[in-house]
Scaffold this motif. Structure first.
Motif, PDB file in Angstrom:
ATOM      1  N   GLU A 137     -29.883  -3.146  31.290  1.00 59.98           N
ATOM      2  CA  GLU A 137     -31.199  -3.618  30.762  1.00 59.98           C
ATOM      3  C   GLU A 137     -31.046  -4.883  30.393  1.00 59.98           C
ATOM      4  N   GLU A 138     -32.058  -5.761  30.921  1.00 63.06           N
ATOM      5  CA  GLU A 138     -32.046  -7.256  30.851  1.00 63.06           C
ATOM      6  C   GLU A 138     -32.355  -7.381  29.371  1.00 63.06           C
ATOM      7  N   GLU A 139     -33.097  -6.759  28.757  1.00 64.84           N
ATOM      8  CA  GLU A 139     -33.412  -7.020  27.130  1.00 64.84           C
ATOM      9  C   GLU A 139     -31.919  -6.893  26.283  1.00 64.84           C
ATOM     10  N   ILE A 140     -30.959  -5.865  26.897  1.00 64.74           N
ATOM     11  CA  ILE A 140     -29.857  -5.770  26.176  1.00 64.74           C
ATOM     12  C   ILE A 140     -29.160  -6.894  26.399  1.00 64.74           C
ATOM     13  N   VAL A 141     -28.986  -7.491  27.517  1.00 64.60           N
ATOM     14  CA  VAL A 141     -28.220  -8.529  27.834  1.00 64.60           C
ATOM     15  C   VAL A 141     -29.002  -9.942  26.996  1.00 64.60           C
ATOM     16  N   ARG A 142     -29.935 -10.116  27.091  1.00 63.20           N
ATOM     17  CA  ARG A 142     -30.790 -11.305  26.339  1.00 63.20           C
ATOM     18  C   ARG A 142     -30.558 -10.992  24.799  1.00 63.20           C
ATOM     19  N   ALA A 202     -27.688 -19.531  29.726  1.00 60.86           N
ATOM     20  CA  ALA A 202     -27.995 -19.681  28.293  1.00 60.86           C
ATOM     21  C   ALA A 202     -27.267 -20.665  27.571  1.00 60.86           C
ATOM     22  N   LYS A 203     -27.731 -21.283  26.855  1.00 64.09           N
ATOM     23  CA  LYS A 203     -27.418 -22.601  25.955  1.00 64.09           C
ATOM     24  C   LYS A 203     -27.182 -22.291  24.596  1.00 64.09           C
ATOM     25  N   ARG A 204     -26.400 -22.791  24.100  1.00 62.93           N
ATOM     26  CA  ARG A 204     -26.048 -22.796  22.657  1.00 62.93           C
ATOM     27  C   ARG A 204     -27.204 -23.421  21.776  1.00 62.93           C
ATOM     28  N   SER A 227     -22.756  -5.484  25.799  1.00 58.83           N
ATOM     29  CA  SER A 227     -23.051  -6.383  24.635  1.00 58.83           C
ATOM     30  C   SER A 227     -21.672  -7.059  24.033  1.00 58.83           C
ATOM     31  N   GLN A 228     -20.844  -6.166  24.031  1.00 55.81           N
ATOM     32  CA  GLN A 228     -19.513  -6.436  23.381  1.00 55.81           C
ATOM     33  C   GLN A 228     -18.957  -7.867  24.526  1.00 55.81           C
ATOM     34  N   MET A 229     -19.145  -7.404  25.659  1.00 61.07           N
ATOM     35  CA  MET A 229     -18.752  -8.540  26.593  1.00 61.07           C
ATOM     36  C   MET A 229     -19.425  -9.875  26.609  1.00 61.07           C
ATOM     37  N   VAL A 230     -20.517  -9.776  26.432  1.00 58.26           N
ATOM     38  CA  VAL A 230     -21.591 -11.065  26.500  1.00 58.26           C
ATOM     39  C   VAL A 230     -20.897 -11.728  25.171  1.00 58.26           C
ATOM     40  N   GLY A 231     -20.986 -11.065  24.030  1.00 57.61           N
ATOM     41  CA  GLY A 231     -20.477 -11.662  22.834  1.00 57.61           C
ATOM     42  C   GLY A 231     -19.242 -12.339  22.837  1.00 57.61           C
TER      43      GLY A 231
END
Length: 110
Positions: free
Chosen positions: A74-79, A107-109, A26-30
């Motif tokens: 888990e895909e839900e965590i990435v989303r 994903a788009k802003r 989650s931190q990396m995606v953020g």
């Protein structure tokens, strides 16, 4: 990836997330989203019962390309991480070869 700075229209992260532990995903995606002004394209190995089973089977085989070294997410965590960063999934695909499977999200802003 943590040291990357700047602003980019599109940020891509393909075949990298398998090297990140689940607690850091989650931190990396953020962080990736903080660099993107328009969209993020990310791939990851999805955590499903099937891929977990394949990983368990891989533990029986030695060698540098063991599947056990890949982290499943888990895909839900990435989303959820994308959504928390202000992004919405616009497109999604699965990619696969003989022994490699990944989920690809654009994903788009918002």
């Amino acid at each position: 990836l943590e040291s990357v700075t700047g602003k980019y229209d599109t940020v891509t992260c393909v075949d990298v997330a398998i090297h990140y532990p689940t607690d850091k995903m989650s931190q990396m995606v953020g962080h990736l989203c903080s660099l993107a002004t328009d969209r993020v394209i990310i791939s990851f190995a999805p955590k499903t019962w099937y891929y977990v089973a394949l990983k368990k089977i891989g533990e029986f085989f030695p060698g540098p390309s063991k599947t056990t070294r890949a982290y499943l997410h888990e895909e839900e965590i990435v989303r959820a991480a994308l959504k928390q960063a202000g992004f919405e999934v616009a497109r999604e695909e699965m990619t696969a070869t003989n022994f490699y499977f990944s989920r690809l999200l654009e994903a788009k802003r918002v």
